[in-house]
Scaffold this motif. Structure first.
Motif, short mmCIF file in Angstrom:
data_model
loop_
_atom_site.label_atom_id
_atom_site.label_comp_id
_atom_site.label_asym_id
_atom_site.label_seq_id
_atom_site.Cartn_x
_atom_site.Cartn_y
_atom_site.Cartn_z
N ILE A 138 2.59 8.20 -6.14
CA ILE A 138 3.47 7.72 -5.07
C ILE A 138 2.87 8.03 -3.71
CG2 ILE A 138 5.74 8.05 -4.01
CD1 ILE A 138 6.77 8.61 -6.92
N LEU A 139 2.50 9.29 -3.49
CA LEU A 139 2.03 9.71 -2.17
C LEU A 139 0.72 9.05 -1.76
CD1 LEU A 139 2.90 13.51 -2.01
CD2 LEU A 139 4.03 11.60 -0.88
N VAL A 140 -0.25 9.03 -2.67
CA VAL A 140 -1.55 8.45 -2.33
C VAL A 140 -1.41 6.97 -2.00
CG1 VAL A 140 -3.85 7.90 -3.24
CG2 VAL A 140 -2.89 10.16 -3.61
N ASN A 141 -0.59 6.28 -2.76
CA ASN A 141 -0.38 4.85 -2.52
C ASN A 141 0.32 4.61 -1.18
OD1 ASN A 141 -0.43 2.12 -2.96
ND2 ASN A 141 0.72 2.20 -4.86
N ILE A 142 1.36 5.35 -0.90
CA ILE A 142 2.11 5.17 0.35
C ILE A 142 1.25 5.57 1.55
CG2 ILE A 142 4.05 6.04 1.71
CD1 ILE A 142 5.65 6.16 -0.92
N ILE A 143 0.65 6.74 1.50
CA ILE A 143 -0.15 7.21 2.63
C ILE A 143 -1.36 6.30 2.84
CG2 ILE A 143 -1.60 9.11 3.46
CD1 ILE A 143 0.44 11.02 2.10
N GLY A 144 -1.99 5.88 1.75
CA GLY A 144 -3.13 4.97 1.86
C GLY A 144 -2.75 3.66 2.52
N ASN A 145 -1.61 3.10 2.13
CA ASN A 145 -1.15 1.84 2.73
C ASN A 145 -0.80 2.01 4.21
OD1 ASN A 145 -1.16 -0.53 1.00
ND2 ASN A 145 0.13 0.68 -0.36
N ILE A 146 -0.18 3.11 4.55
CA ILE A 146 0.17 3.35 5.95
C ILE A 146 -1.10 3.46 6.80
CG2 ILE A 146 1.14 5.06 7.55
CD1 ILE A 146 3.30 5.60 5.40
N ILE A 147 -2.06 4.25 6.34
CA ILE A 147 -3.30 4.42 7.09
C ILE A 147 -4.06 3.10 7.19
CG2 ILE A 147 -5.58 5.53 7.05
CD1 ILE A 147 -4.15 8.02 5.91
N ALA A 148 -4.14 2.37 6.08
CA ALA A 148 -4.87 1.09 6.09
C ALA A 148 -4.20 0.10 7.04
CB ALA A 148 -4.93 0.51 4.68
N ASN A 149 -2.89 0.07 7.06
CA ASN A 149 -2.18 -0.86 7.95
C ASN A 149 -2.36 -0.49 9.41
OD1 ASN A 149 -1.23 -2.51 5.90
ND2 ASN A 149 0.60 -1.28 5.61
N ILE A 150 -2.33 0.79 9.71
CA ILE A 150 -2.54 1.23 11.09
C ILE A 150 -3.94 0.88 11.55
CG2 ILE A 150 -2.76 3.26 12.57
CD1 ILE A 150 -0.40 4.47 10.97
N VAL A 151 -4.94 1.20 10.73
CA VAL A 151 -6.34 0.91 11.09
C VAL A 151 -6.56 -0.59 11.21
CG1 VAL A 151 -8.72 1.06 10.26
CG2 VAL A 151 -7.24 3.06 10.15
N SER A 152 -6.05 -1.34 10.25
CA SER A 152 -6.21 -2.79 10.26
C SER A 152 -5.55 -3.42 11.48
CB SER A 152 -5.61 -3.38 8.98
OG SER A 152 -5.63 -4.77 9.01
N SER A 153 -4.35 -2.96 11.79
CA SER A 153 -3.65 -3.49 12.97
C SER A 153 -4.38 -3.12 14.26
CB SER A 153 -2.22 -2.96 13.02
OG SER A 153 -1.48 -3.46 11.95
N ALA A 154 -4.93 -1.92 14.32
CA ALA A 154 -5.67 -1.50 15.51
C ALA A 154 -6.92 -2.35 15.69
CB ALA A 154 -6.03 -0.03 15.41
N ILE A 155 -7.63 -2.62 14.61
CA ILE A 155 -8.84 -3.45 14.68
C ILE A 155 -8.47 -4.87 15.09
CG2 ILE A 155 -10.67 -4.49 13.29
CD1 ILE A 155 -10.78 -1.83 11.71
N MET A 165 -5.88 -5.84 16.77
CA MET A 165 -5.44 -5.82 18.17
C MET A 165 -6.65 -5.73 19.10
SD MET A 165 -2.86 -6.00 20.11
CE MET A 165 -1.31 -5.19 20.12
N ALA A 166 -7.64 -4.93 18.73
CA ALA A 166 -8.83 -4.79 19.56
C ALA A 166 -9.65 -6.08 19.60
CB ALA A 166 -9.69 -3.64 19.05
N LYS A 167 -9.72 -6.79 18.46
CA LYS A 167 -10.52 -8.02 18.38
C LYS A 167 -9.85 -9.18 19.11
CE LYS A 167 -13.08 -7.69 14.04
NZ LYS A 167 -13.18 -8.26 12.69
N THR A 168 -8.57 -9.41 18.82
CA THR A 168 -7.92 -10.63 19.28
C THR A 168 -6.76 -10.41 20.25
OG1 THR A 168 -6.36 -10.63 17.44
CG2 THR A 168 -8.47 -11.76 17.09
N ASN A 169 -6.41 -9.16 20.46
CA ASN A 169 -5.28 -8.82 21.31
C ASN A 169 -3.97 -9.41 20.77
OD1 ASN A 169 -4.29 -7.31 23.39
ND2 ASN A 169 -4.52 -8.92 24.93
N GLU A 170 -3.92 -9.60 19.43
CA GLU A 170 -2.72 -10.10 18.76
C GLU A 170 -2.33 -9.11 17.67
OE1 GLU A 170 -3.56 -13.91 17.12
OE2 GLU A 170 -3.96 -14.84 19.08
#
Length: 152
Positions: free
Chosen positions: A56-73, A75-80
Motif C-alpha cells: 500500500i505505502l510504496v504504491n501510494i508514495i511512488g504515485n504521489i512522487i511520480a505525479n509531483i515530478v511529472s507535473s513539475a516537468i 509545467m517547466a516545459k509547457t507552462n501548462e
C-alpha cells in the motif's frame, strides 16, 4: 521522437515497480527464514503484515512522487498543468488486465491449496497465497503496459 506516457501509464509503471520491490523483499525475507530453520509462525505473520503495508505505502508514495515530478516537468516545459484524464480505453484496458490478474490469482490459489492437500505445512500454503497476490499484481501491470504499447 518523444515517448509520451499518460497519467494512467505512469501509474501502472509505478505499481509494477512497487510490486517487484515488494516481491524481492518477500523473497529475501522468506529465504532468510528458511535458512534459519523451520518457519516460526510469529515471524511469518509479521512478514505478511509488513508485506501488505509495503504494498500500500510504496504504491501510494511512488504515485504521489511520480505525479509531483511529472507535473513539475510538464509545467517547466509547457507552462501548462498536466491533465489526469481517464477515458474509455483506459477503463477497457484496466478491466481486461483485471481479468488476467484474477485468472492468474485463481490458478495460484489452487496450486497453494494443492500443497496443503499434499501434506505440506499450512505456512507454506499461506506464503504461496501471499505470493499469488503479488504475482497477479505484476501480471496485471505488465498486461496493462503491453495493451497501452499496442494502442488498445
Amino acid at each position: 521522437q518523444e515517448v509520451y506516457m499518460s497519467y494512467k501509464q505512469k501509474s501502472v509503471v509505478i505499481s509494477l515497480a512497487s510490486h517487484i520491490l515488494v516481491l524481492a523483499y518477500f523473497g529475501i525475507k522468506l529465504n532468510q527464514f528458511y535458512k534459519a530453520g523451520p518457519l516460526v509462525p510469529n515471524q511469518v505473520f509479521r512478514l505478511w503484515g509488513v508485506i501488505i503495508i509495503l504494498m500500500i505505502l510504496v504504491n501510494i508514495i511512488g504515485n504521489i512522487i511520480a505525479n509531483i515530478v511529472s507535473s513539475a516537468i510538464q509545467m517547466a516545459k509547457t507552462n501548462e498543468v498536466e491533465e489526469f484524464v481517464e477515458d474509455e480505453r483506459d477503463k477497457v484496458i484496466e478491466l481486461k488486465s483485471s481479468r488476467i490478474a484474477y485468472i492468474i490469482n485463481s490458478i495460484c490459489v489452487g496450486l497453494a491449496m494443492l500443497t496443503f492437500v499434499l501434506g505440506q505445512p499450512a505456512l507454506l500454503m499461506f506464503n504461496l497465497l501471499i505470493l499469488s497476490g503479488i504475482l497477479s499484481g505484476i501480471f496485471e501491470d505488465v498486461f496493462q503496459l503491453v495493451m497501452y504499447r499496442r494502442g488498445y
